[in-house]
Design a protein around this motif. Structure first.
Motif, short mmCIF file in Angstrom:
data_model
loop_
_atom_site.label_atom_id
_atom_site.label_comp_id
_atom_site.label_asym_id
_atom_site.label_seq_id
_atom_site.Cartn_x
_atom_site.Cartn_y
_atom_site.Cartn_z
N HIS A 146 0.86 -1.27 0.07
CA HIS A 146 -0.16 0.01 -0.11
C HIS A 146 1.00 1.13 -0.05
O HIS A 146 0.52 2.03 -0.69
CB HIS A 146 -0.94 0.13 1.11
N ARG A 147 1.90 1.14 0.71
CA ARG A 147 2.80 2.26 0.89
C ARG A 147 3.51 2.71 -0.47
O ARG A 147 3.60 3.48 -1.00
CB ARG A 147 3.93 2.41 1.87
N THR A 148 3.94 1.55 -0.98
CA THR A 148 4.42 1.45 -2.37
C THR A 148 3.70 2.09 -3.55
O THR A 148 4.12 3.00 -4.25
CB THR A 148 5.15 0.01 -2.91
N LEU A 149 2.52 1.70 -3.36
CA LEU A 149 1.41 2.07 -4.40
C LEU A 149 1.30 3.80 -4.14
O LEU A 149 1.23 4.52 -5.27
CB LEU A 149 0.24 1.54 -4.32
N GLN A 150 1.14 4.07 -2.90
CA GLN A 150 0.96 5.44 -2.64
C GLN A 150 2.13 6.51 -3.00
O GLN A 150 2.00 7.63 -3.57
CB GLN A 150 0.49 5.69 -1.29
N GLU A 151 3.37 5.78 -2.97
CA GLU A 151 4.42 6.61 -3.28
C GLU A 151 4.80 6.71 -4.91
O GLU A 151 5.27 7.80 -5.11
CB GLU A 151 5.56 6.17 -2.67
N ASP A 152 4.20 5.65 -5.48
CA ASP A 152 4.26 5.73 -6.88
C ASP A 152 3.23 6.47 -7.68
O ASP A 152 3.72 7.11 -8.98
CB ASP A 152 4.51 4.36 -7.25
N LEU A 153 2.17 6.80 -7.24
CA LEU A 153 1.32 7.28 -7.77
C LEU A 153 1.34 8.92 -8.16
O LEU A 153 1.66 9.41 -7.14
CB LEU A 153 -0.38 7.24 -7.22
N PRO A 154 1.08 9.26 -9.32
CA PRO A 154 1.38 10.71 -9.49
C PRO A 154 -0.05 11.48 -9.24
O PRO A 154 -1.07 10.86 -8.79
CB PRO A 154 1.43 10.82 -11.19
N ASP A 155 0.18 12.82 -9.18
CA ASP A 155 -1.01 13.55 -8.81
C ASP A 155 -2.17 13.34 -10.08
O ASP A 155 -1.56 12.89 -11.26
CB ASP A 155 -0.75 15.22 -9.24
N GLY A 156 -3.20 13.26 -9.63
CA GLY A 156 -4.53 13.04 -10.69
C GLY A 156 -4.95 11.77 -10.73
O GLY A 156 -5.67 11.21 -11.40
N VAL A 157 -4.27 10.77 -9.71
CA VAL A 157 -4.70 9.34 -9.56
C VAL A 157 -5.12 9.36 -7.99
O VAL A 157 -4.40 9.36 -7.02
CB VAL A 157 -3.68 8.54 -9.82
N THR A 158 -6.23 8.80 -7.78
CA THR A 158 -6.61 8.57 -6.31
C THR A 158 -6.82 7.05 -5.87
O THR A 158 -7.25 6.16 -6.67
CB THR A 158 -8.11 9.21 -5.94
N LEU A 159 -6.22 6.62 -4.84
CA LEU A 159 -6.35 5.27 -4.51
C LEU A 159 -7.28 5.10 -3.62
O LEU A 159 -7.11 5.56 -2.41
CB LEU A 159 -4.81 4.88 -4.01
N ALA A 160 -8.05 4.12 -3.74
CA ALA A 160 -9.11 3.52 -2.61
C ALA A 160 -8.84 2.15 -2.29
O ALA A 160 -9.09 1.29 -3.37
CB ALA A 160 -10.28 3.86 -3.10
#
Length: 268
Positions: A146-160
């Motif tokens: 989950h931390r890896t995903l959050q760190e990799d995602l750019p602005d404009g992408v929301t993770l739920a």
């Protein structure tokens, strides 16, 4: 085993593939099979939708970029190839093969790098949404992913995060699923019926209203709707059976007092 289900929601302009799905909301893509190893990966997916939109999709899919990267990046050094292995008027089955992955921002690669091998994937794309289900061994660190995903995602992408817990419905993963293996024309009829209130009580639309909206003869619409309803009923009964089976298994585990790792509670 546990499953980790998460949903990415994209703004326009982040990724050309996501932009295509945003612009063509009737297109649905679902994974039939996906495998990832240290030296590459392969994937088969089924895409359904209007014929003219699918023709456009092919030109976008086969462009020079990584379809599965969370965002286009020059750091991705993956070599990829695509091939349409089945072509129908309102459906495509596409094979994708990638090699030489020393770095890739694709969700499958990030999961492999975090969890290691032994993973099973399921993914569906529609509109701005990209939902993934990952089946992982219980001893792997979900929080790290989950931390890896959050760190990799750019602005404009929301993770739920939709769910972390006991696996559900994997037994039927290669059987028809909602929005996927239902033929596009039948899905179109079913969605129009829901949208226009055909199933409301009292009904807000008749078969004639639906036929006018879809520009179809009533007899054609009735046939497509009946096929779609039969499909939907089968899926619903399968899910009820799976839930009953899971409940029975849980009761057996409690009665036998087997000590198992505690999984986080399910999330809706």
């Amino acid at each position: 085993m546990r499953e980790y289900v998460f949903l990415l929601e994209y703004d326009r302009g982040v990724h050309p593939i996501r932009d295509f799905f945003i612009d063509h909301p009737e297109i649905v893509a679902t994974t039939l099979n996906m495998s990832i190893a240290s030296d590459g990966g392969w994937r088969i997916e089924r895409v359904t939708g209007p014929e003219q939109d699918l023709d456009t999709l092919e030109s976008v899919y086969f462009d020079e970029h990584c379809n599965d990267c969370t965002y286009p990046t020059p750091d991705c050094d993956t070599t990829f190839s695509y091939q349409v292995i089945e072509r129908e008027p309102t459906a495509r089955t596409i094979y994708r093969h990638v090699t030489d992955m020393s770095y890739c921002s694709s969700l499958g690669y990030l999961a492999y790098e975090t969890f290691g091998d032994g993973l099973v994937f399921d993914a569906t794309q529609r509109g701005p949404y990209y939902e993934w289900r990952v089946l992982i061994p219980t001893d792997r660190d979900v929080d790290a992913f989950h931390r890896t995903l959050q760190e990799d995602l750019p602005d404009g992408v929301t993770l739920a995060v939709r769910r972390v817990g006991t696996p559900e419905r994997w037994a039927g993963i290669h059987q028809p699923q909602y929005d996927t293996d239902l033929p596009y024309k039948q899905r179109q009829a079913l969605e129009a019926a829901v949208r226009m209130g055909y199933y409301d009580h009292p009904r807000n639309a008749t078969l004639g209203d639906l036929a006018t909206d879809l520009d179809l003869p009533v007899t054609t619409l009735r046939y497509r709707l009946r096929r779609a309803e039969a499909w939907a009923a089968t899926i619903s009964l399968d899910e009820i059976g799976a839930r009953l089976g899971a409940t029975t298994a849980d009761e057996c585990e409690r009665s036998e007092s087997i000590s198992m790792p505690v999984a986080p509670p399910d999330e809706d």
